[in-house]
Design a protein around this motif. Structure first.
Motif, PDB file in Angstrom:
ATOM      1  N   ASP A 233       0.837  -1.196   0.000  1.00  0.00           N
ATOM      2  CA  ASP A 233       0.000   0.000   0.000  1.00  0.00           C
ATOM      3  C   ASP A 233       0.870   1.242   0.000  1.00  0.00           C
ATOM      4  O   ASP A 233       1.939   1.277   0.618  1.00  0.00           O
ATOM      5  CB  ASP A 233      -0.920   0.009   1.219  1.00  0.00           C
ATOM      6  N   ARG A 275      -9.526   5.821   0.118  1.00  0.00           N
ATOM      7  CA  ARG A 275      -8.854   4.672  -0.499  1.00  0.00           C
ATOM      8  C   ARG A 275      -9.108   4.615  -2.003  1.00  0.00           C
ATOM      9  O   ARG A 275     -10.245   4.701  -2.454  1.00  0.00           O
ATOM     10  CB  ARG A 275      -9.358   3.384   0.152  1.00  0.00           C
ATOM     11  N   ARG A 277      -8.567   1.880  -4.653  1.00  0.00           N
ATOM     12  CA  ARG A 277      -8.254   0.459  -4.759  1.00  0.00           C
ATOM     13  C   ARG A 277      -7.388   0.169  -5.997  1.00  0.00           C
ATOM     14  O   ARG A 277      -7.651   0.661  -7.097  1.00  0.00           O
ATOM     15  CB  ARG A 277      -9.552  -0.346  -4.846  1.00  0.00           C
ATOM     16  N   THR A 287      -3.125  -9.425  -6.425  1.00  0.00           N
ATOM     17  CA  THR A 287      -3.761  -8.113  -6.519  1.00  0.00           C
ATOM     18  C   THR A 287      -2.788  -7.021  -6.097  1.00  0.00           C
ATOM     19  O   THR A 287      -2.029  -7.178  -5.149  1.00  0.00           O
ATOM     20  CB  THR A 287      -5.004  -8.070  -5.609  1.00  0.00           C
ATOM     21  N   ASP A 290      -3.165  -0.849  -2.524  1.00  0.00           N
ATOM     22  CA  ASP A 290      -4.073   0.293  -2.633  1.00  0.00           C
ATOM     23  C   ASP A 290      -3.319   1.590  -2.364  1.00  0.00           C
ATOM     24  O   ASP A 290      -2.253   1.596  -1.739  1.00  0.00           O
ATOM     25  CB  ASP A 290      -5.232   0.158  -1.639  1.00  0.00           C
TER      26      ASP A 290
END
Length: 324
Positions: A233, A275, A277, A287, A290
Motif C-alpha cells: 500500500d 482509499r 483500490r 492483486t 491500494d
C-alpha cells in the motif's frame, strides 16, 4: 557395530551455538588451508576430507538437528551406536551449499557418518583423475550478495539500471583483488525491499573446473519525498481547504500511475483516509496494493482582511464545537 564418535563442531573449530554463517565461514577458511592443491603436507588430504564431512552435516539444518540429538553422547572418542529409528537415508547427490570444496577421491565419509546418516558416499564429488592418476579436486564458486538501492518509481514501473559494483576475487597466488564491474540489471515491476535478483554465474570463481557462483542483488527501496510505502500500500498526504472539507470537492491528485480526480466527500475530517483500490504497488502474481490519500485540512496562514471578516462571521453564526 560401534564406531568412534566424531565431534564435527570441534573439527570446524566452532561452538555448538554457532550460526550457519559462522559455520560456513570457518569451513571455507579451513578448506582453503588444507586443500590438497594448496597444502602438500602428508595429512592434508585426510584433514580436508574430515572438514568436508563435518560441513556436510552442520551446513544442513535437518542433519545438524539429528546430529545434535545425540545429547549426552558428546564425548570425543567414545564408542557410538545409533539408536533405533535412525536408519533413514539422505540423498547427498542433491542441493549442496555455497562455495563448497568437492572431494573427488574414494572413501568420501567415515564409518561414523555412514552409520548415523546412511546414504551414498562421495556426495557431490567429481570423478576422474589428474595427470599421474591422482584424485580430482574442484571448488564451486561462492555465491555473492550486494545491496542495491532503487527509487520507488523504478520499483513501481520497473526499469533497466546500470549498476557498478566493487567485487573481490582471489588471484592464483592467493591474494585478494578488488575490481569494478558494471551490470545491466532489469528491475521487475512491483519488486519490494528485501527481494533478491539473481545474476546466474556472476558470483565467485570456481577452482579446479568448478562452476562460478551466483550474484544476488538485494533490493532496498529508497524513502520517497511524497509517498510512503507500507507493504504494497502507498500513502500520500493531500492538503485541502476548510471549505473543501466541509462542502466537498473534486480535486486533481498526482499518483505514481498518473493523474486522477479524487472526490472529497462533504464533512471530511483531517487525517481521514480515502482509499483508491489497486492504485498501490503492482503485484505481478496477485492483486496490487491500494493508494491511501490522507486528508490534511489546511488554513490560511496570512488571511486577507475579507477572509478574516468571513471567518469572524462564521464564528458568530456556527454552533459547531470541535471539542464536544
Amino acid at each position: 557395530m560401534a564406531v568412534k564418535f566424531r565431534d564435527y563442531y570441534e573439527v570446524l573449530g566452532v561452538p555448538r551455538t554457532a550460526t550457519q554463517e559462522e559455520i560456513q565461514r570457518s569451513y571455507r577458511k579451513l578448506a582453503r588451508k588444507f586443500h590438497p592443491d594448496v597444502n602438500k603436507a602428508r595429512d592434508a588430504e585426510d584433514k580436508f576430507k574430515e572438514i568436508n564431512e563435518a560441513y556436510e552435516v552442520l551446513k544442513d539444518p535437518e542433519k545438524r538437528k539429528k546430529y545434535d540429538l545425540l545429547g549426552e553422547n558428546w564425548k570425543t572418542g567414545q564408542e557410538f551406536r545409533p539408536p533405533p529409528g535412525w536408519d533413514y537415508q539422505y540423498d547427498f547427490g542433491r542441493g549442496g551449499g555455497q562455495g563448497e570444496f568437492q572431494w573427488g577421491g574414494s572413501g568420501g565419509f567415515s564409518d561414523f557418518f555412514e552409520m548415523l546418516f546412511g546414504g551414498q558416499r562421495g556426495g557431490r564429488a567429481r570423478g576422474g583423475a589428474r595427470r599421474g592418476g591422482g584424485p580430482v579436486w574442484s571448488q564451486a564458486g561462492a555465491d555473492q550478495e550486494a545491496t542495491v538501492r532503487i527509487s520507488l518509481e523504478d520499483a513501481f514501473h520497473g526499469a533497466t539500471k546500470s549498476i557498478t559494483l566493487q567485487m573481490q576475487s582471489l588471484t592464483p597466488d592467493g591474494q585478494v583483488a578488488v575490481q569494478e564491474k558494471t551490470y545491466e540489471v532489469k528491475i521487475p515491476v512491483g519488486i519490494m525491499s528485501g527481494r533478491k535478483i539473481r545474476l546466474s554465474g556472476q558470483g565467485g570463481e570456481g577452482m579446479g573446473g568448478g562452476p562460478r557462483g551466483d550474484l544476488y542483488l538485494k533490493i532496498e527501496i529508497e524513502p520517497h519525498a511524497v509517498y510512503r510505502l507500507k507493504d504494497r500500500d502507498i500513502y500520500v498526504d493531500l492538503p485541502v481547504a476548510p471549505w473543501e472539507a466541509v462542502l466537498g470537492a473534486d480535486v486533481q491528485l498526482t499518483t505514481l500511475s498518473g493523474q486522477v480526480t479524487l472526490k472529497i466527500p462533504p464533512g471530511t475530517q483531517s487525517g481521514q483516509k480515502l482509499r483508491l483500490r489497486g492504485k498501490g504497488m503492482p503485484n505481478p502474481k496477485e492483486t496490487a496494493g491500494d493508494l491511501y490519500v490522507v486528508v490534511q485540512i489546511m488554513v490560511p496562514k496570512h488571511p486577507s482582511r475579507r477572509e478574516q471578516e468571513l471567518f469572524e462571521e462564521l464564528r458568530k453564526e456556527s454552533a459547531f464545537n470541535p471539542r464536544l
